[in-house]
Each structure stands twice: as C-alpha cells, then as structure tokens.
Write a protein that holds these residues in place. Structure first.
Motif, PDB file in Angstrom:
ATOM      1  N   ALA A 130      16.872  -8.305   4.609  1.00 11.37           N
ATOM      2  CA  ALA A 130      17.940  -7.300   4.552  1.00 11.37           C
ATOM      3  C   ALA A 130      18.464  -7.139   3.128  1.00 11.37           C
ATOM      4  O   ALA A 130      18.841  -6.043   2.716  1.00 11.37           O
ATOM      5  N   ARG A 131      18.481  -8.225   2.375  1.00 10.83           N
ATOM      6  CA  ARG A 131      18.984  -8.175   1.001  1.00 10.83           C
ATOM      7  C   ARG A 131      17.942  -7.670   0.012  1.00 10.83           C
ATOM      8  O   ARG A 131      18.246  -7.480  -1.149  1.00 10.83           O
ATOM      9  N   ARG A 132      16.723  -7.440   0.472  1.00 11.53           N
ATOM     10  CA  ARG A 132      15.666  -7.033  -0.448  1.00 11.53           C
ATOM     11  C   ARG A 132      15.120  -5.638  -0.163  1.00 11.53           C
ATOM     12  O   ARG A 132      14.121  -5.245  -0.723  1.00 11.53           O
ATOM     13  N   GLN A 133      15.744  -4.904   0.721  1.00 14.01           N
ATOM     14  CA  GLN A 133      15.282  -3.554   1.019  1.00 14.01           C
ATOM     15  C   GLN A 133      15.572  -2.652  -0.170  1.00 14.01           C
ATOM     16  O   GLN A 133      16.709  -2.409  -0.514  1.00 14.01           O
ATOM     17  N   SER A 134      14.514  -2.187  -0.815  1.00 14.65           N
ATOM     18  CA  SER A 134      14.669  -1.346  -1.988  1.00 14.65           C
ATOM     19  C   SER A 134      13.391  -0.534  -2.165  1.00 14.65           C
ATOM     20  O   SER A 134      12.400  -0.726  -1.454  1.00 14.65           O
ATOM     21  N   VAL A 135      13.415   0.346  -3.123  1.00 11.62           N
ATOM     22  CA  VAL A 135      12.229   1.138  -3.439  1.00 11.62           C
ATOM     23  C   VAL A 135      11.092   0.206  -3.856  1.00 11.62           C
ATOM     24  O   VAL A 135       9.942   0.378  -3.444  1.00 11.62           O
ATOM     25  N   ARG A 136      11.412  -0.797  -4.662  1.00 12.96           N
ATOM     26  CA  ARG A 136      10.385  -1.747  -5.109  1.00 12.96           C
ATOM     27  C   ARG A 136       9.787  -2.504  -3.930  1.00 12.96           C
ATOM     28  O   ARG A 136       8.574  -2.688  -3.848  1.00 12.96           O
ATOM     29  N   TRP A 137      10.628  -2.968  -3.006  1.00 15.14           N
ATOM     30  CA  TRP A 137      10.172  -3.711  -1.820  1.00 15.14           C
ATOM     31  C   TRP A 137       9.198  -2.851  -1.017  1.00 15.14           C
ATOM     32  O   TRP A 137       8.132  -3.302  -0.612  1.00 15.14           O
ATOM     33  N   ALA A 182       7.467  -0.253  -2.118  1.00 15.51           N
ATOM     34  CA  ALA A 182       6.265  -0.018  -2.918  1.00 15.51           C
ATOM     35  C   ALA A 182       5.331  -1.223  -2.878  1.00 15.51           C
ATOM     36  O   ALA A 182       4.107  -1.071  -2.792  1.00 15.51           O
ATOM     37  N   GLU A 183       5.895  -2.436  -2.940  1.00 21.36           N
ATOM     38  CA  GLU A 183       5.083  -3.655  -2.852  1.00 21.36           C
ATOM     39  C   GLU A 183       4.369  -3.727  -1.512  1.00 21.36           C
ATOM     40  O   GLU A 183       3.187  -4.062  -1.443  1.00 21.36           O
ATOM     41  N   ALA A 184       5.093  -3.420  -0.441  1.00 19.88           N
ATOM     42  CA  ALA A 184       4.497  -3.471   0.897  1.00 19.88           C
ATOM     43  C   ALA A 184       3.374  -2.455   1.029  1.00 19.88           C
ATOM     44  O   ALA A 184       2.300  -2.768   1.568  1.00 19.88           O
ATOM     45  N   ALA A 185       3.589  -1.252   0.533  1.00 19.92           N
ATOM     46  CA  ALA A 185       2.554  -0.214   0.606  1.00 19.92           C
ATOM     47  C   ALA A 185       1.328  -0.602  -0.213  1.00 19.92           C
ATOM     48  O   ALA A 185       0.184  -0.426   0.236  1.00 19.92           O
ATOM     49  N   ALA A 186       1.537  -1.145  -1.410  1.00 17.05           N
ATOM     50  CA  ALA A 186       0.425  -1.581  -2.256  1.00 17.05           C
ATOM     51  C   ALA A 186      -0.346  -2.712  -1.581  1.00 17.05           C
ATOM     52  O   ALA A 186      -1.587  -2.723  -1.579  1.00 17.05           O
ATOM     53  N   PHE A 187       0.386  -3.659  -0.999  1.00 14.09           N
ATOM     54  CA  PHE A 187      -0.267  -4.768  -0.301  1.00 14.09           C
ATOM     55  C   PHE A 187      -1.149  -4.242   0.823  1.00 14.09           C
ATOM     56  O   PHE A 187      -2.300  -4.649   0.969  1.00 14.09           O
ATOM     57  N   GLU A 188      -0.609  -3.341   1.626  1.00 14.71           N
ATOM     58  CA  GLU A 188      -1.370  -2.828   2.767  1.00 14.71           C
ATOM     59  C   GLU A 188      -2.629  -2.087   2.326  1.00 14.71           C
ATOM     60  O   GLU A 188      -3.679  -2.218   2.955  1.00 14.71           O
ATOM     61  N   ARG A 189      -2.554  -1.315   1.230  1.00 14.11           N
ATOM     62  CA  ARG A 189      -3.741  -0.601   0.723  1.00 14.11           C
ATOM     63  C   ARG A 189      -4.816  -1.590   0.254  1.00 14.11           C
ATOM     64  O   ARG A 189      -5.987  -1.465   0.607  1.00 14.11           O
ATOM     65  N   VAL A 190      -4.419  -2.571  -0.538  1.00 16.03           N
ATOM     66  CA  VAL A 190      -5.373  -3.561  -1.051  1.00 16.03           C
ATOM     67  C   VAL A 190      -5.921  -4.411   0.093  1.00 16.03           C
ATOM     68  O   VAL A 190      -7.129  -4.663   0.174  1.00 16.03           O
ATOM     69  N   TYR A 191      -5.044  -4.830   0.981  1.00 16.36           N
ATOM     70  CA  TYR A 191      -5.467  -5.670   2.103  1.00 16.36           C
ATOM     71  C   TYR A 191      -6.487  -4.942   2.974  1.00 16.36           C
ATOM     72  O   TYR A 191      -7.495  -5.515   3.376  1.00 16.36           O
ATOM     73  N   ALA A 192      -6.231  -3.671   3.261  1.00  9.66           N
ATOM     74  CA  ALA A 192      -7.157  -2.896   4.092  1.00  9.66           C
ATOM     75  C   ALA A 192      -8.518  -2.752   3.405  1.00  9.66           C
ATOM     76  O   ALA A 192      -9.562  -2.773   4.067  1.00  9.66           O
TER      77      ALA A 192
END
Length: 120
Positions: A36-43, A45-55
């Motif tokens: 909850a304390r880390r919800q941000s644009v960066r957070w 973006a990191e999740a989206a980048a992780f999912e693309r690379v992971y896939a």
C-alpha cells in the motif's frame, strides 16, 4: 588485570543496525502495509516490465528471493511455473501466503537454515 568483554567492531554495529531496521520494516504491521505504501507510477512500471520479461523467458521453475509479499505471483501462476519463495521475514511470508492463486505451484519457506538441495 581483568579480561574485558570484547567490544563489537564498527562493521558488527552496522550489521546490527541494519538487522534491527529490517525487522521493524518487515514486522507484522510493516508487512501488511508494504505494498500500500509503494503504489506509484514506478511500482506499476516495474510490475509491467517484469511481466513482459518474464513472459518472454517463461521459466518452468523460479526461486523468488526475497519473495516479499508475493508481488509477482500472478505472473508465475499465469505461466504455470513451479515457485520456491524465500524470505527472512515470517510476516512477509504470511502476506505472500494469502496471495497464492488457487492451483498455483508456489511453496514458501523462511530463509534461516534453508536447505536448497533437491528434495523428493
């Protein structure tokens, strides 16, 4: 002349301070509020980048260390990976356990004394 107890060196004192800080940060309350304390644009973006690379890589087994609150469990489950999630904080592991998707192959363990040898 009496033997005086050894005084901890600077590195030992720094290590204790870091450990105490981590314990507070990842305590029960800290673990519950972690994401909850880390919800941000960066957070996001990191999740989206992780999912693309992971896939793209699409591993069949994953060692997630530190697993934290299980932030990437949806990607693991989507791709059917077998996951070992490890963390030093029991409180973070408890948060992660609540996020394991039904049918996912995700096992959680505490880092202290972890034996990573192949198990049957």
């Amino acid at each position: 002349m009496k033997d005086e107890p050894a005084q901890p060196g600077r590195l030992a004192i720094l290590g204790m301070r870091v450990r105490n800080t981590l314990i507070r940060r990842y305590s029960s309350r800290g673990a519950r509020r972690y994401e909850a304390r880390r919800q941000s644009v960066r957070w996001a973006a990191e999740a989206a980048a992780f999912e693309r690379v992971y896939a793209r890589i699409n591993p069949k087994s994953v060692l997630d260390l530190p697993v934290g609150t299980g932030r990437f469990f949806p990607a693991y489950a989507k791709n059917g990976a077998s996951v070992l999630g490890v963390d030093i904080s029991n409180n973070m592991l408890a948060e992660a356990a609540g996020k394991i998707p039904p049918g996912a192959s995700i096992r959680l363990e505490e880092a202290h004394g972890l034996d990573l040898k192949q198990r049957s």
